[in-house]
Design an enzyme around this catalytic site. Structure first.
Site, short mmCIF file in Angstrom:
data_model
loop_
_atom_site.label_atom_id
_atom_site.label_comp_id
_atom_site.label_asym_id
_atom_site.label_seq_id
_atom_site.Cartn_x
_atom_site.Cartn_y
_atom_site.Cartn_z
N SER A 138 84.72 -27.91 -39.39
CA SER A 138 85.37 -28.79 -40.37
C SER A 138 85.78 -27.90 -41.52
CB SER A 138 84.37 -29.84 -40.87
OG SER A 138 84.85 -30.48 -42.04
N TYR A 151 75.98 -32.41 -43.81
CA TYR A 151 77.21 -32.14 -43.04
C TYR A 151 77.76 -30.76 -43.39
CZ TYR A 151 81.80 -33.31 -40.97
OH TYR A 151 82.95 -33.34 -40.21
P1 NAD Z 1 84.20 -39.97 -33.99
O1 NAD Z 1 83.12 -40.78 -34.63
O2 NAD Z 1 85.50 -40.59 -33.64
O3 NAD Z 1 83.65 -39.29 -32.65
C1 NAD Z 1 82.38 -38.71 -32.59
C2 NAD Z 1 82.00 -38.55 -31.13
O4 NAD Z 1 80.68 -38.00 -31.07
C3 NAD Z 1 81.95 -39.88 -30.37
O5 NAD Z 1 82.38 -39.68 -29.04
C4 NAD Z 1 80.47 -40.23 -30.41
O6 NAD Z 1 80.06 -41.08 -29.36
C5 NAD Z 1 79.87 -38.84 -30.26
N1 NAD Z 1 78.49 -38.74 -30.69
C6 NAD Z 1 77.94 -39.10 -31.87
N2 NAD Z 1 76.62 -38.89 -31.84
C7 NAD Z 1 76.33 -38.38 -30.61
C8 NAD Z 1 75.14 -37.95 -29.97
N3 NAD Z 1 73.95 -38.01 -30.58
N4 NAD Z 1 75.22 -37.48 -28.71
C9 NAD Z 1 76.41 -37.45 -28.05
N5 NAD Z 1 77.57 -37.83 -28.61
C10 NAD Z 1 77.52 -38.30 -29.88
O7 NAD Z 1 84.38 -38.74 -34.97
P2 NAD Z 1 85.48 -37.59 -35.06
O8 NAD Z 1 86.09 -37.69 -36.40
O9 NAD Z 1 86.34 -37.54 -33.86
O10 NAD Z 1 84.52 -36.32 -35.10
C11 NAD Z 1 84.47 -35.35 -34.08
C12 NAD Z 1 84.07 -34.02 -34.69
O11 NAD Z 1 85.08 -33.61 -35.60
C13 NAD Z 1 82.76 -34.06 -35.48
O12 NAD Z 1 82.03 -32.88 -35.23
C14 NAD Z 1 83.24 -34.10 -36.91
O13 NAD Z 1 82.30 -33.57 -37.79
C15 NAD Z 1 84.48 -33.25 -36.82
N6 NAD Z 1 85.43 -33.42 -37.92
C16 NAD Z 1 86.01 -34.64 -38.16
C17 NAD Z 1 86.90 -34.75 -39.20
C18 NAD Z 1 87.59 -36.04 -39.53
O14 NAD Z 1 88.26 -36.11 -40.57
N7 NAD Z 1 87.49 -37.08 -38.71
C19 NAD Z 1 87.22 -33.65 -39.99
C20 NAD Z 1 86.61 -32.44 -39.72
C21 NAD Z 1 85.73 -32.34 -38.67
#
Ligand code: NAD
Length: 256
Positions: A138, A151
């Site tokens: 991130s 985080y």
């Molecule tokens: P999201 O909530 O849409 O997806 C998260 C995924 O992780 C889902 O499939 C969920 O079921 C799974 N998950 C959560 N806990 C879990 C566990 N204990 N075991 C297995 N699977 C689990 O979120 P997202 O925004 O797509 O996030 C995905 C990644 O991207 C994360 O690592 C997040 O930190 C990172 N990220 C997101 C953003 C943003 O703005 N959305 C920005 C930077 C980084």
């Protein structure tokens, strides 16, 4: 480009993980999905791209379940060639109010799971002298924001793990790189939009604009599709010597 390869994407039932899984499938890779919630929908979306798809429901906070998932992937497809460590959760609170249980969960899911999956994937990748490990970190792997201690700590850790994994394999065909998105409008961020709307008495649309205005000069969300294309680049021949980078897709967030 990726026909015959297998990609395992953690947390790929939703958001960024699903976007990356689809982009890799579009290049011909077979996919192992993981994550909670609706499974049949994402499986059908991947299968429609003409590749094989399997699912394992490992809880990424549990080492023994990650071990079972990696074994399942190897048994199903022979080998994991591309590992995308993407599963992640968020919790927002000041350090002194941060629930200890949330801290532990975020470190386990956002950081330690990447260590486990990586250590388990590396032997087969090294034996094949080809592999791609892509860590979805991130922008919070590079800079901090208030009320996101666990985080930010986990994501800085992921960037560190990325560099060390890249260095230890630098003379092999196995690369490791991190992707650092700014805001992406997934369920993880929608929760923060909702909280802002309530706190500031804003509509959903105004709360989204406010979120962007605070951090992203582009005033645009990065999309899972764009992040998927970056993952495809890391997997391409042009990515052979890209090692240990933390690549922003952040609308200018960290250029300021
Ligand atoms: P999201 O909530 O849409 O997806 C998260 C995924 O992780 C889902 O499939 C969920 O079921 C799974 N998950 C959560 N806990 C879990 C566990 N204990 N075991 C297995 N699977 C689990 O979120 P997202 O925004 O797509 O996030 C995905 C990644 O991207 C994360 O690592 C997040 O930190 C990172 N990220 C997101 C953003 C943003 O703005 N959305 C920005 C930077 C980084």
């Amino acid at each position: 480009m990726l026909q015959g390869k297998t990609a395992l994407v953690t947390g790929s039932t939703s958001g960024i993980g699903l976007g990356i899984a689809k982009a890799l499938a579009q290049q011909g890779a077979n996919i192992v999905l993981n994550g909670f919630g609706d499974v049949e929908g994402p499986k059908a979306e991947i299968a429609a791209l003409g590749v094989k798809v399997a699912y394992h429901g490992a809880d990424m906070s549990k080492a023994n379940e990650i071990e079972a998932m990696m074994k399942f992937a190897a048994d199903t497809f022979g080998r994991v060639d591309i590992l995308v460590n993407n599963a992640g959760i968020q919790h927002v609170a000041k350090v002194e109010d941060f629930p200890v249980e949330r801290w532990d969960a975020i470190i386990a899911i956002n950081l330690t799971s990447a260590f486990h999956a990586t250590r388990l994937a590396l032997p087969a990748m090294k034996a094949a002298n080809w592999g791609r490990i892509i860590n979805v970190a991130s922008i919070h792997g590079l800079v901090g924001s208030a009320e996101k201690s666990a985080y930010v700590a986990a994501k800085h850790g992921v960037v560190g793990l990325t560099k060390v994994t890249a260095l230890e394999n630098a003379t092999t065909g196995v690369t490791c790189n991190a992707i650092c998105p700014g805001w992406v409008l997934t369920p993880l961020v929608q929760k923060q939009v909702d909280a802002k709307a309530v706190a500031m008495g804003l509509s959903n649309e105004e709360a989204k604009k406010q979120l962007l205005r605070e951090k992203e000069p582009s005033m645009q969300f990065t999309t899972p599709e764009e992040l998927g294309e970056l993952a495809v680049f890391f997997c391409s021949a042009a990515g052979n010597n890209v090692r240990g980078v933390a690549w922003n897709m952040d609308g200018g967030w960290t250029a300021q």
